[in-house]
Design an enzyme around this catalytic site. Structure first.
Site, short mmCIF file in Angstrom:
data_model
loop_
_atom_site.label_atom_id
_atom_site.label_comp_id
_atom_site.label_asym_id
_atom_site.label_seq_id
_atom_site.Cartn_x
_atom_site.Cartn_y
_atom_site.Cartn_z
N ASP A 1 0.95 -1.01 0.06
CA ASP A 1 -0.07 -0.13 -0.05
C ASP A 1 0.84 1.43 0.04
O ASP A 1 1.78 1.52 0.93
CB ASP A 1 -0.91 -0.04 1.27
CG ASP A 1 -1.80 1.20 1.15
OD1 ASP A 1 -2.50 1.41 0.47
OD2 ASP A 1 -1.88 1.94 2.36
N THR B 1 -2.88 5.65 -4.33
CA THR B 1 -1.80 6.49 -4.01
C THR B 1 -0.51 6.38 -4.69
O THR B 1 0.31 7.44 -5.01
CB THR B 1 -1.64 6.08 -2.42
OG1 THR B 1 -1.41 4.75 -2.28
CG2 THR B 1 -2.86 6.81 -1.69
#
Length: 558
Positions: free
Chosen positions: A66, A99
């Site tokens: 992530d 992101t």
């Protein structure tokens, strides 16, 4: 000093420990630092992306791909690099996912800008061109996006599955995608203006280790991973009248150290009896509200636990603040901070059931104001369940965003290729040097499909050629299938992304890139390095040794 003496002498206005970098050196330094951040997360992009292991100074281990988690956990002491980390944080807050894409695009924009700077194109012209390209890109995204019916569960499941692919949740993504869609539907409400909003404030995520992710479930109400404070308390209460307390059910400690002198044992007993009486009075105040269940955020004294059990009240201590706040919504209750002011109106109504095998309390509300659901995620170990939670949280955000904004795009690099192709046509209508910046922006967008191909072990050049050819033939949703290496219509095959996340990624990336490009002078009050004594090499672009610390902190992550 006379004017004659002043002439020819340098005017020193900075302290002797100050560091300064100007013009091209400052620009090269900033661009190098920003690109270092982008390079550090690029390998995590896409279904075939790799994971990073992050070890904190305390020895805590995080394994994830992530992007925002990686950047937040990294020990970055470079101010320019920190600005790029903010891109990821903004993308996470606004869109919930994308992101890594936002950071990768920002890094590539700066790389292409550096090429333009070397051609003596002024940063102002580049910034203006980037702004024009970003504005046009968002219009193109809106044009190619497909409208979504909020009731189209199949498409929403595809959005959730796409978000989770390549993350820890992938193995059970079909089950989890259904749970995510059901959870979003459970907290979706219609706003006053008629729009549909998924209010994730009424959705709680709880995790539990020791089981498979396939055993995750969506539950009405709240789940509290705590035990009753006394073994004689009933653990199942059908007609629960719940009091939520965020203060301790204990006697206050004195502010100063005190000594008690007694002449005989009876005086000590009197003192202890007085303490017991005060604790009993606190329990009586709870009982007077009609409560038969208490969830306390702080501790409960042993004697108070005994009195609560005598009164037939189930009590749980040291519940998390987030759990107390969620129980407030689930039960329609109020949180009490002062027992003296607690009344029957503060009570929440519902049912409390204990699952002894799982060690959990299930709490459901029955009042008119009661609402809320809990997504209980299970995993074999702490690392697995933590990564599972990150993947599910991102998927929840993108599904909620899709429900609210109502548009999606095909994935697999399809939007970037289409936007880049149309931007190149748009660049022909742009006059001046800004045209080159628009073309550089278009080239930068192709970092996404190129990286997807690289991470999948495919030839990135061949992939780009095939994707461009498909889009020239009018296939707007033609993207890369990283598992087969083929170019296909990703919208039809179920690789779907929310258009809102793509627009936000473009906005965040260009704003960060322009912010970096606008800096031509760095003045530091001292050595910014936290990793050395300032003598360990220089910064990128031939910066003075004292500025090396600004870039030195990034060296360890490459």
């Amino acid at each position: 000093m006379s004017q004659r003496q002043m002439q020819g002498q340098p005017m020193i206005i900075l302290g002797e420990d100050s560091q300064r970098m100007k013009d091209k050196s400052a620009q090269e330094h900033n661009i190098s630092a920003a690109r270092a951040v982008a390079e550090s997360v690029r390998s995590t992009l896409g279904p075939k992306g790799m994971d990073k292991m992050l070890v904190s100074s305390m020895g805590d281990v995080t394994v994830t791909n992530d992007g925002v988690t990686i950047l937040q956990e990294m020990d970055i002491d470079n101010p320019t690099a920190s600005m790029i980390v903010e891109v990821a944080e903004t993308q996470e807050d606004e869109a919930g996912d994308g992101t890594t894409s936002a950071v990768a695009i920002a890094g590539e924009l700066l790389k292409n800008a550096q090429d333009l700077l070397e051609q003596d194109i002024h940063p102002t012209a580049i910034i203006k061109g980037f702004d024009m390209a970003a504005s046009e890109s968002k219009e193109i995204v809106a044009d190619i996006a497909t409208d979504v019916d909020p009731d189209d569960e199949e498409l929403l499941r595809k959005v959730a599955e796409t978000s989770m692919t390549g993350k820890g949740a992938e193995l059970n993504k079909e089950l989890l995608a259904q749970l995510i869609v059901d959870a979003v539907n459970a907290v979706t409400v219609e706003a006053e203006d008629g729009s549909v909003v998924a209010d994730l404030e009424y959705l709680n995520i709880e995790t539990q280790t020791g089981s498979s992710a396939g055993n995750s479930e969506l539950l009405e109400g709240a789940v509290i991973d705590k035990d009753a404070v006394h073994e004689e308390m009933a653990e199942n209460v059908d007609d629960a009248k719940v009091l939520l307390i965020d203060t301790a059910i204990e006697l206050d400690e004195t502010d100063v150290d005190a000594q008690l002198s007694v002449d005989d044992p009876s005086q000590l007993q009197t003192f202890l009896d007085k303490e017991e009486e005060q604790l009993k009075q606190m329990v009586d105040q709870i009982a007077a509200t009609g409560a038969n269940v208490v969830f306390c955020q702080k501790g409960i004294d042993d004697m108070a636990q005994h009195y609560l059990a005598q009164q037939g009240i189930l009590a749980v201590e040291r519940a998390k603040k987030s759990d107390i706040e969620f129980l407030k919504e689930v039960l329609g209750a109020r949180v009490v901070s002062d027992l003296d002011s607690a009344t029957e109106d503060d009570i929440g109504h519902g049912s409390v059931e204990r699952d002894a095998a799982e060690g959990l309390f299930y709490v459901e509300g029955t009042g008119a104001d009661a609402h809320g659901v809990t997504l209980l995620l299970r995993g074999s170990t702490d690392h697995v369940v933590d990564e599972l939670e990150r993947g599910v949280t991102d998927a929840l955000d993108v599904v909620a965003s899709t429900v609210a904004n109502g548009t999606v795009l095909g994935g697999g690099g399809a939007p970037e290729i289409e936007v880049a192709a149309r931007l190149r046509d748009y660049a022909d209508s742009v006059e001046g040097r800004e045209q080159l910046a628009v073309e550089a922006f278009a080239d930068a967008l192709e970092i996404i499909p190129r990286t997807l191909a690289e991470n999948a072990g495919l030839d990135s050049i061949d992939t780009l050629v095939d994707l461009r050819a498909a889009h020239e033939d009018g296939e707007v949703s033609a993207g890369l299938n990283v598992f087969t290496g083929d170019v296909e219509d990703t919208l039809e095959t179920g690789v779907v992304e929310p258009a809102h996340a793509k627009r936000q990624a473009l906005s965040s990336a260009v704003e960060a890139a322009n912010l970096v490009l606008k800096i031509d002078d760095i003045i530091a009050a001292g050595d910014l390095s936290t990793s050395g004594d300032g003598d360990e090499g220089g910064a990128p672009g031939g910066a003075p040794g004292g500025m090396g610390g600004m870039g030195g902190g990034m060296g360890g992550m490459m």
